[in-house]
Design a protein around this motif. Structure first.
Motif, PDB file in Angstrom:
ATOM      1  N   LYS A   9      53.510  39.865  68.421  1.00 20.63           N
ATOM      2  CA  LYS A   9      53.149  40.849  69.791  1.00 20.63           C
ATOM      3  C   LYS A   9      52.465  41.877  69.026  1.00 20.63           C
ATOM      4  O   LYS A   9      51.885  42.654  69.963  1.00 20.63           O
ATOM      5  N   ASN A  10      52.947  42.744  67.859  1.00 19.17           N
ATOM      6  CA  ASN A  10      52.267  43.794  67.424  1.00 19.17           C
ATOM      7  C   ASN A  10      50.832  43.569  66.937  1.00 19.17           C
ATOM      8  O   ASN A  10      50.015  44.491  66.769  1.00 19.17           O
ATOM      9  N   HIS A  56      47.459  40.114  71.729  1.00 15.25           N
ATOM     10  CA  HIS A  56      47.968  40.449  73.206  1.00 15.25           C
ATOM     11  C   HIS A  56      47.735  39.118  73.817  1.00 15.25           C
ATOM     12  O   HIS A  56      46.651  38.665  73.881  1.00 15.25           O
ATOM     13  N   ARG A 110      46.751  37.230  76.796  1.00 18.20           N
ATOM     14  CA  ARG A 110      45.677  37.723  78.268  1.00 18.20           C
ATOM     15  C   ARG A 110      46.317  37.208  79.498  1.00 18.20           C
ATOM     16  O   ARG A 110      45.629  37.102  80.368  1.00 18.20           O
ATOM     17  N   ASN A 111      47.529  36.694  79.474  1.00 24.37           N
ATOM     18  CA  ASN A 111      48.068  36.033  80.758  1.00 24.37           C
ATOM     19  C   ASN A 111      47.409  34.965  81.350  1.00 24.37           C
ATOM     20  O   ASN A 111      47.420  34.542  82.421  1.00 24.37           O
ATOM     21  N   PHE A 151      44.252  34.877  74.138  1.00 18.70           N
ATOM     22  CA  PHE A 151      44.589  36.061  73.566  1.00 18.70           C
ATOM     23  C   PHE A 151      43.496  37.094  73.111  1.00 18.70           C
ATOM     24  O   PHE A 151      42.343  36.707  73.364  1.00 18.70           O
ATOM     25  N   GLN A 152      44.099  38.348  72.719  1.00 15.62           N
ATOM     26  CA  GLN A 152      43.117  39.236  72.433  1.00 15.62           C
ATOM     27  C   GLN A 152      43.769  40.033  71.248  1.00 15.62           C
ATOM     28  O   GLN A 152      44.795  40.276  71.181  1.00 15.62           O
ATOM     29  N   LYS A 209      38.412  38.647  72.004  1.00  9.16           N
ATOM     30  CA  LYS A 209      39.034  37.884  72.869  1.00  9.16           C
ATOM     31  C   LYS A 209      38.736  36.326  72.493  1.00  9.16           C
ATOM     32  O   LYS A 209      37.442  35.857  72.323  1.00  9.16           O
TER      33      LYS A 209
END
Length: 461
Positions: A133-134, A137, A139-140, A274-275, A280
């Motif tokens: 997570k660091n 991200h 992207r839902n 993900f990003q 992206k």
């Protein structure tokens, strides 16, 4: 970095637990040194994304007692911690081992998983993305890839009809199909022999199909018909007399008559967005149907799955671009494709519909333990396409051979002194895996390119 809390507690000198603790510490040290040498030095990791894919053999199963100690999970965590995203295949219904692995990786790590795929071909497996997570991200956006109506993956043996519940074959009088046929079989513990594959027996001319009550002739949607004058809700249908066949007709059976083994993929691919920095990326992880390397029909089945996968993903990416021409999202597919070699027809199937395997990945001899098969791959959709500020730039790629550092052949007397070398080689793949983790590192910082785009933007009137 992984958390080693379990290793701090010592045990009585000379005990099995203490020997394992010390051995695990030594193994971790070897892995850490090897991994530091394995990955490219001098790379600014704030400007790159490192993606790994790893088929972890029967992860969560109990064969050979499963991963019945923390030792292999610590080794796995040490390897995976070097990735930002790890696509993991062959995770079973019981996720206890995986969750223990995630706990070792620590609170910076999370995961997204599919449900278990039903059916024999799916082998009770799920797909999992673990990610730092660091570094990354989520992207839902996530979903399983399913094929549209009419485009299912057809079985290599064709569609089978269940000969039960009133459906039967009527053969010409005197026909006897009993005999000796080529087929593989498995010997069970009780001594009985069972078929390991279908035996296909050609039918003689004159064989007919007996249909059960409730069967119907279906005239397919889209067939051109006429309407009786002055009526609504009715049509005139012309049905040939005698032999009925053709694209406008189907035979409908009551109940579950068709043995449709491959309505969708054997194991449903999973797409997650993900990003990382400016990058992206939509990642689809797969575990393609295996079948048999020596059976041409089953190889054809494998090739069809790969083709329909790339066609579906390519079509999806193309539609997204048409809706939004400024879309900078990169689409990639990765996982276990069961590809024989870079020159094989299965690789040709992967590199269709716009997908390309980077040269740095094609140059890898193999991702199985013997490095003789190109089973695992990573491919990008139209990597040379102009995406504005974003681009596919591969810095490096490779596989990591963990068996050079842990569960080594010269350690057989430590782990399995009673086993032969061949048996020990198999046993250790159920502790680690029979696949090596593959990775690719991409540029994720497009700051300068984005500033150039901003500077080139014309002022409004």
């Amino acid at each position: 970095m992984p958390f080693y809390s379990h290793l701090k507690k010592s045990h009585p000198r000379g005990s099995e637990k203490e020997e394992q603790r010390k051995r695990t510490i030594r193994g971790i040290r070897r892995l850490r040194d090897a991994l530091a040498d394995h990955f490219p030095a001098g790379t600014d990791r704030t400007k790159t994304l490192r993606i790994g894919t790893w088929n972890i053999r029967e992860f969560g199963n109990t064969k050979y007692s499963g991963r019945d100690s923390y030792e292999p999970l610590y080794y796995m965590a040490e390897i995976i911690s070097n990735f930002d995203i790890a696509a993991i295949q062959e995770v079973r219904d019981n996720m206890k081992e995986f969750l223990y692995l995630l706990d070792i990786l620590g609170p910076d790590w999370s995961y997204i998983a599919t449900d278990v795929t039903d059916g024999g071909a799916g082998n009770g497996e799920r797909m999992v993305f673990a990610y730092n997570k660091n570094r990354v991200h989520f992207r839902n956006i996530a979903g399983e890839l399913t094929l549209p109506e009419g485009e299912k993956v057809l079985a290599s043996f064709g569609e089978r009809i269940r000969l039960e519940n009133g459906i039967a074959l009527q053969m010409p009088a005197g026909t006897d199909l009993s005999g000796v046929y080529d087929a593989r079989s498995d010997k069970k513990s009780s001594g009985s022999i069972k078929l390991a594959q279908d035996v296909e027996i050609p039918l003689p001319d004159g064989t007919s199909l007996v249909l059960p009550d409730g069967s119907a002739l279906a005239v397919t949607r889209g067939t051109e018909v006429t309407r009786p004058p002055g009526t609504r809700g009715q049509v005139n249908v012309r049905v040939p007399q005698g032999r009925v066949e053709g694209k406008d007709f189907r035979l409908r059976f009551p109940g579950e008559a068709l043995d449709q083994s491959f309505k969708q993929f054997a194991r449903t691919p999973y797409i997650v967005s993900f990003q990382a920095g400016w990058l992206k990326i939509d990642l689809a992880t797969v575990h393609i149907y295996f079948g048999d390397n020596e059976d041409e029909r089953l190889l054809a089945q494998r090739k069809r799955e790969i083709l329909q996968l790339t066609e579906s993903l390519g079509d999806r990416a193309s539609k997204e671009l048409k809706k939004n021409p400024d879309n900078s999202v990169i689409t990639a597919v990765l996982g276990d494709f069961n590809i024989i070699s870079p020159q094989h027809q299965t690789m040709e199937a992967l590199e269709q519909n716009g997908f390309v395997v980077p040269e740095k990945i094609r140059a890898i001899p193999g991702s199985n333990v013997d490095k003789s098969k190109a089973y695992d791959q990573i491919a990008f959709w139209e990597p040379r396409r102009n995406r504005g500020y974003a681009r596919v730039e591969v810095l490096d790629a490779n596989v990591f051979d963990f068996f050079e550092h842990v569960y080594r052949l010269d350690e057989r007397d430590i782990y399995q002194p009673e086993r032969t070398e061949g048996s020990y080689k198999t046993w250790r793949t159920y502790k680690m895996s029979d696949h090596l983790p593959m990775w690719v590192e991409l540029v994720s910082d497009f700051s300068d390119a984005y500033i150039d785009v901003c500077e080139a933007t014309e002022p409004t009137d």
